[in-house]
Design an enzyme around this catalytic site. Structure first.
Site, PDB file in Angstrom:
ATOM      1  N   ASP A  89      49.712  32.404  32.024  1.00 24.59           N
ATOM      2  CA  ASP A  89      48.992  31.384  31.599  1.00 24.59           C
ATOM      3  C   ASP A  89      49.734  31.182  30.426  1.00 24.59           C
ATOM      4  OD1 ASP A  89      48.692  33.198  28.915  1.00 24.59           O
ATOM      5  OD2 ASP A  89      46.557  32.969  29.189  1.00 24.59           O
ATOM      6  N   ASP A 271      40.591  32.871  38.524  1.00 29.45           N
ATOM      7  CA  ASP A 271      40.904  34.311  37.361  1.00 29.45           C
ATOM      8  C   ASP A 271      39.730  34.514  37.238  1.00 29.45           C
ATOM      9  OD1 ASP A 271      41.560  31.922  35.829  1.00 29.45           O
ATOM     10  OD2 ASP A 271      41.670  33.785  34.607  1.00 29.45           O
ATOM     11  N   CYS A 311      36.094  50.813  48.861  1.00 30.85           N
ATOM     12  CA  CYS A 311      37.878  50.742  47.403  1.00 30.85           C
ATOM     13  C   CYS A 311      37.355  52.340  47.577  1.00 30.85           C
ATOM     14  CB  CYS A 311      36.615  50.322  46.467  1.00 30.85           C
ATOM     15  SG  CYS A 311      35.422  51.099  45.807  1.00 30.85           S
TER      16      CYS A 311
HETATM   17 ZN   LIG Z   1      33.585  50.469  46.009  1.00 31.82          ZN
END
Ligand SMILES: [Zn+2]
Length: 374
Positions: A89, A271, A311
């Site tokens: 930024d 973002d 994940c």
């Molecule tokens: Zn997860």
């Protein structure tokens, strides 16, 4: 070089080719303020959870450790061991939100560092120089983030100055990119549309900056206190005046629902600190809505945060264990929640891209929103 691959209504499926690799859009950039994702997340982790772009803050890195030090080290990519795209930024937002005793002039802004009170001056040239020292893939133009709410007169003056600053940013970046010792001679520049909730000022400004042939265009000064409906209205009115064949970036936004709605209005870069900040507080996103893992009902819950999630947290650990870690203030608890949340956002962007490609974005959005509202 941006390629618009497919449109579904106003939703854009695009691809930005950069010197650090290709960015498939719509994309959610993962926020690493001071060259690190808060929550003890490494760049190896980022590669595992599907991060395409890391976002760092010019103001923070200028104050500490200093952009000259990072340039001397070989640039931000080398410093943090990340070889994919980085967006920095401009520092503008932090100057206007964090710094004390600021004074705005035509040349730029004088202010005191929020860390040690040191006097700093930043204008368009300084911001470009710092971002050039960092060597990011994409640099953001230095703009004023007007207060919300602001009077019409204040907003018009502010936006006019931001346009003049953008001309100076472009000129300075061209100069820096042609220097022999520059870290990234292919650094891209995105301009920023401002105007608060005054749609006519926004539209006029969008026309002005679109004529400057930049690498991409952002909408700034939204999600600063106006309602979601007002924000969507501004997107409906303004985005059509930004070039379709360039990236369209909505800065600092937002919740999964905000992203789904904004994609439908032609935005393809995002973002936000929500997934990391919420993760650090034990709030995790699922397709059935947000969970607070501090809740007692998860005390003996053997399930992962979300069934089927791939994940690193969900593949190996239960809600009960992560809840214990959070309660015991073990850093691993926070880290697992942040990894899950970023993976959730990054994976949602994959689904969004597939839905646009398949031409059923509206149907996908409806189902996703209904699920999360449960
Ligand atoms: Zn997860």
């Amino acid at each position: 070089m941006y390629e618009l691959i497919k449109k579904d209504g106003r939703a854009k499926r695009g691809r930005l080719k950069t010197v650090h690799g290709v960015i498939e859009t719509p994309v959610f950039m993962n926020v690493g303020t001071a060259a690190a994702i808060k929550g003890a997340v490494s760049t190896d982790d980022l590669r595992q959870i599907g991060t395409q772009v890391e976002l760092s803050n010019t103001y923070h890195l200028h104050v500490r450790p200093g952009d000259k030090l990072i340039k001397e080290y070989g640039g931000l990519h080398k410093f943090m061991n990340w070889d994919r795209p980085i967006l920095t930024d401009s520092g503008g937002f932090q100057v206007f939100s964090l710094a004390k005793l600021r004074k705005i002039k035509e040349e730029g802004v004088s202010f005191s560092s929020h860390i040690d009170g040191r006097k700093i001056f930043m204008g368009p040239e300084e911001s470009m120089q710092i971002q050039s020292n960092l060597g990011s893939t994409i640099a953001m133009a230095f703009d004023e983030c007007p207060p919300h709410p602001a009077t019409r007169e204040y907003m018009q003056n502010s936006v006019d100055r931001t346009s003049r600053w953008l001309e100076r940013c472009k000129k300075e970046m061209n100069r820096l990119n042609s220097l022999e010792d520059t870290i990234n001679p292919h650094q891209m520049l995105f301009g920023i549309n401002q105007g608060g909730t005054f749609e006519d000022i926004r539209i006029e400004h969008a026309r002005t900056i679109s004529a400057m042939n930049l690498d991409g265009y952002a909408l700034g000064g939204l999600a600063v206190g106006e309602s979601h409906e007002e924000m969507y209205h501004i997107l409906d009115e303004t985005v059509p005046y930004l070039p379709e064949d360039k990236p369209t970036y909505l800065m600092g936004v937002g919740t999964p629902a905000n992203i789904l709605e904004s994609v439908d209005r032609g935005v393809d870069f995002f973002d936000c600190v929500y997934p990391t900040r919420n993760g650090r507080h034990g709030h995790v996103y699922t397709n059935q809505g947000k969970l607070n893992l501090f809740n007692k009902k998860y005390e003996l819950d053997h399930r992962p945060i979300e069934e089927g999630c791939q994940c690193p947290a969900c593949r190996s650990y239960s809600r009960a264990y992560i809840r214990h870690l959070l309660k015991a203030k073990e850093m691993l608890g926070m880290r697992l929640c942040v990894l899950h949340n970023l993976y959730f956002y990054n994976t949602m962007m994959v689904e969004i891209r597939e839905a646009i490609e398949a031409g059923n974005y509206k149907e996908y959005k409806k189902q996703k929103l209904e699920g999360m509202a449960n």
